[in-house]
Design an enzyme around this catalytic site. Structure first.
Site, PDB file in Angstrom:
ATOM      1  N   ASN A   9       0.877  -1.171   0.000  1.00 17.09           N
ATOM      2  CA  ASN A   9       0.000   0.000   0.000  1.00 17.09           C
ATOM      3  C   ASN A   9       0.918   1.227   0.000  1.00 17.09           C
ATOM      4  OD1 ASN A   9      -1.743   2.077   0.549  1.00 17.09           O
ATOM      5  ND2 ASN A   9      -2.256   1.405   2.633  1.00 17.09           N
ATOM      6  N   TRP A  10       1.018   1.846  -1.162  1.00 19.02           N
ATOM      7  CA  TRP A  10       1.960   2.972  -1.275  1.00 19.02           C
ATOM      8  C   TRP A  10       1.453   4.254  -0.619  1.00 19.02           C
ATOM      9  CZ3 TRP A  10       3.750   2.577  -7.133  1.00 19.02           C
ATOM     10  CH2 TRP A  10       4.661   1.503  -7.228  1.00 19.02           C
ATOM     11  N   LYS A  11       0.172   4.257  -0.249  1.00 19.66           N
ATOM     12  CA  LYS A  11      -0.433   5.460   0.367  1.00 19.66           C
ATOM     13  C   LYS A  11      -0.206   6.673  -0.541  1.00 19.66           C
ATOM     14  CE  LYS A  11      -0.006   3.203   4.774  1.00 19.66           C
ATOM     15  NZ  LYS A  11       0.096   3.299   6.214  1.00 19.66           N
ATOM     16  N   HIS A  94      -9.327   1.245   5.009  1.00 14.72           N
ATOM     17  CA  HIS A  94      -8.050   1.411   5.723  1.00 14.72           C
ATOM     18  C   HIS A  94      -8.255   2.409   6.871  1.00 14.72           C
ATOM     19  CE1 HIS A  94      -3.941   2.581   6.611  1.00 14.72           C
ATOM     20  NE2 HIS A  94      -3.562   1.444   6.030  1.00 14.72           N
ATOM     21  N   GLU A  96      -6.597   4.802   7.915  1.00 19.11           N
ATOM     22  CA  GLU A  96      -6.331   6.218   7.588  1.00 19.11           C
ATOM     23  C   GLU A  96      -7.536   6.839   6.874  1.00 19.11           C
ATOM     24  OE1 GLU A  96      -2.596   5.517   5.627  1.00 19.11           O
ATOM     25  OE2 GLU A  96      -1.709   4.982   7.551  1.00 19.11           O
ATOM     26  N   GLU A 166      -5.176  -4.892  10.681  1.00 22.04           N
ATOM     27  CA  GLU A 166      -4.186  -3.827  10.801  1.00 22.04           C
ATOM     28  C   GLU A 166      -4.413  -3.021  12.069  1.00 22.04           C
ATOM     29  OE1 GLU A 166      -2.544  -3.175   6.602  1.00 22.04           O
ATOM     30  OE2 GLU A 166      -3.801  -1.495   7.189  1.00 22.04           O
ATOM     31  N   GLY A 172       2.816   2.157  10.649  1.00 26.01           N
ATOM     32  CA  GLY A 172       3.762   3.255  10.467  1.00 26.01           C
ATOM     33  C   GLY A 172       4.582   3.580  11.703  1.00 26.01           C
ATOM     34  N   SER A 212       3.652  -2.285  10.138  1.00 22.47           N
ATOM     35  CA  SER A 212       5.112  -2.345  10.298  1.00 22.47           C
ATOM     36  C   SER A 212       5.739  -3.678   9.897  1.00 22.47           C
ATOM     37  CB  SER A 212       5.508  -1.991  11.739  1.00 22.47           C
ATOM     38  OG  SER A 212       5.111  -0.669  12.046  1.00 22.47           O
ATOM     39  N   GLY A 233       3.049  -1.108   4.196  1.00 22.55           N
ATOM     40  CA  GLY A 233       3.071   0.314   3.886  1.00 22.55           C
ATOM     41  C   GLY A 233       4.511   0.731   3.619  1.00 22.55           C
TER      42      GLY A 233
HETATM   43  P1  PGA Z   1       3.112   0.228   7.609  1.00 23.87           P
HETATM   44  O1  PGA Z   1       1.647   0.461   6.974  1.00 23.87           O
HETATM   45  O2  PGA Z   1       3.652  -1.031   6.988  1.00 23.87           O
HETATM   46  O3  PGA Z   1       3.910   1.448   7.236  1.00 23.87           O
HETATM   47  O4  PGA Z   1       2.918   0.098   9.069  1.00 23.87           O
HETATM   48  C1  PGA Z   1       0.784  -0.615   6.817  1.00 23.87           C
HETATM   49  C2  PGA Z   1      -0.541  -0.177   6.276  1.00 23.87           C
HETATM   50  O5  PGA Z   1      -1.034   0.902   6.650  1.00 23.87           O
HETATM   51  O6  PGA Z   1      -1.143  -0.869   5.439  1.00 23.87           O
END
Ligand code: PGA
Length: 252
Positions: A9-11, A94, A96, A166, A172, A212, A233
Site C-alpha cells: 500500500n503505497w499510500k 483502511h 487512515e 491492521e 507506520g 510495520s 506500507g
Molecule cells: P506500515 O503500513 O507497513 O507502514 O505500518 C501498513 C498499512 O497501513 O497498510
C-alpha cells in the site's frame, strides 16, 4: 480463495515518474514468484503501474473507490474507471481513510458490495486503536467491524475478498504486533466470518496482517497458519518489499 499474498500500500507516495524508476528496479527481483502480489498505487500512478507490470502476474490495486458507478461526485473515482484501466484489487476501509476522511463501516460495506459487483477484489481492512486494546475490547471491535462491513454480502462473494488485520497502533510506527497479537486479530476475522457464513468460507478466505511488516519481522508473522501474508506500507516503498516476498516464499 486462500492465497499466499504480499501486498504493497503505497499510500500518498510514488508519483508516476518515481513509480517507473522504482518498479524498474523492483520488478527483476519479484517477477518470477508464484505468490499473489498486489501493488496498490495512488490513482495518478496506476496507469504507470499497469504499464510496468504488463506481462507479469502481479496485480494492480487502488487504495480507495466510491460506491457509485458514475455521477456528480466531485473528486471521486468509480469502480468502472478502475476496471477500465486494469485494476483488479482495491483497499477498502483502511484506518487512515476512517480517521482522516470519516469512513464508517457502513460506507465501507457499500464499497465492498460495489467492488464485488464490478469484479474487483476488495481488500477490507479492520483493526483496533491502542485505547480499545487497552480496554480489553480488541476482539469485540474487530468482530463488529467485520460484521458491519459484510452486511448483505453473499457467501459466494466473501471468499473472493481479502481481509487485513491492521491494528492502528502498529501502522507506520515500526513496532509491529507480536506473533500472538497478529494471530489473535487474524483469527478473530475468521471467527466472525465463520459465525456469519460457516467454517468452509472462513477457512477459505485470504487474511493478511498489516502494521510495520518488514524483512526483520516477516519471519515471525508468515509461519502463522491463520495468516496468509502481509499488507506493507513503509516496506512496500523500498527494495525491502522484495526481501519480504522472498521470506513469504519460504513458508507454505
Ligand atoms: P506500515 O503500513 O507497513 O507502514 O505500518 C501498513 C498499512 O497501513 O497498510
Amino acid at each position: 480463495m486462500r492465497n499466499r499474498t504480499v501486498a504493497a500500500n503505497w499510500k500518498m507516495n510514488m508519483p508516476p515518474k518515481e513509480t517507473k524508476e522504482f518498479l524498474d528496479k523492483l520488478l527483476p527481483e519479484i517477477r518470477e514468484t508464484d505468490l499473489n502480489l498486489i501493488i496498490c498505487a495512488p490513482f495518478v500512478s496506476i496507469q504507470t503501474v499497469v504499464d510496468c507490470l504488463k506481462g507479469t502476474k502481479i496485480h494492480v490495486g487502488a487504495q480507495n473507490m466510491y460506491f457509485e458507478d458514475r455521477g456528480a461526485y466531485t473528486g471521486e473515482i468509480s469502480p468502472v474507471m478502475l476496471k477500465e484501466i486494469g485494476v483488479s484489487h482495491v483497499i477498502l476501509g483502511h484506518s487512515e481513510r476512517r480517521k482522516y476522511f470519516g469512513e464508517t463501516n457502513e460506507i465501507v460495506n457499500k464499497k465492498i458490495i460495489k467492488a464485488l459487483e464490478h469484479g474487483l477484489v476488495p481488500m477490507a481492512c479492520c483493526g483496533e486503536s491502542l485505547k480499545i486494546r487497552g480496554d480489553g475490547l480488541a476482539k469485540q471491535y474487530i468482530h463488529r467491524q467485520i460484521m458491519e462491513m459484510l452486511q448483505g454480502v453473499r457467501k459466494e462473494d466473501v471468499s473472493k475478498c481479502i481481509f487485513s488485520y491492521e491494528p492502528i497502533w502498529a501502522i507506520g510506527t515500526g513496532i509491529g504486533a507480536t506473533k500472538e497479537q497478529a494471530e489473535e486479530g487474524c483469527m478473530e476475522i475468521r471467527r466472525c466470518i465463520e459465525s456469519m457464513y460457516g467454517s468452509e468460507t472462513s477457512n477459505n478466505v485470504t487474511v493478511l496482517y498489516g502494521g510495520s511488516v518488514n524483512s526483520s519481522n516477516a519471519h515471525t508473522i508468515f509461519p502463522i497458519q491463520d495468516i496468509d501474508g502481509g499488507l506493507l506500507g513503509t516496506a512496500g516503498l523500498s527494495m525491502d518489499f522484495a526481501r519480504v516476498v522472498k521470506i513469504r516464499e519460504e513458508y507454505k
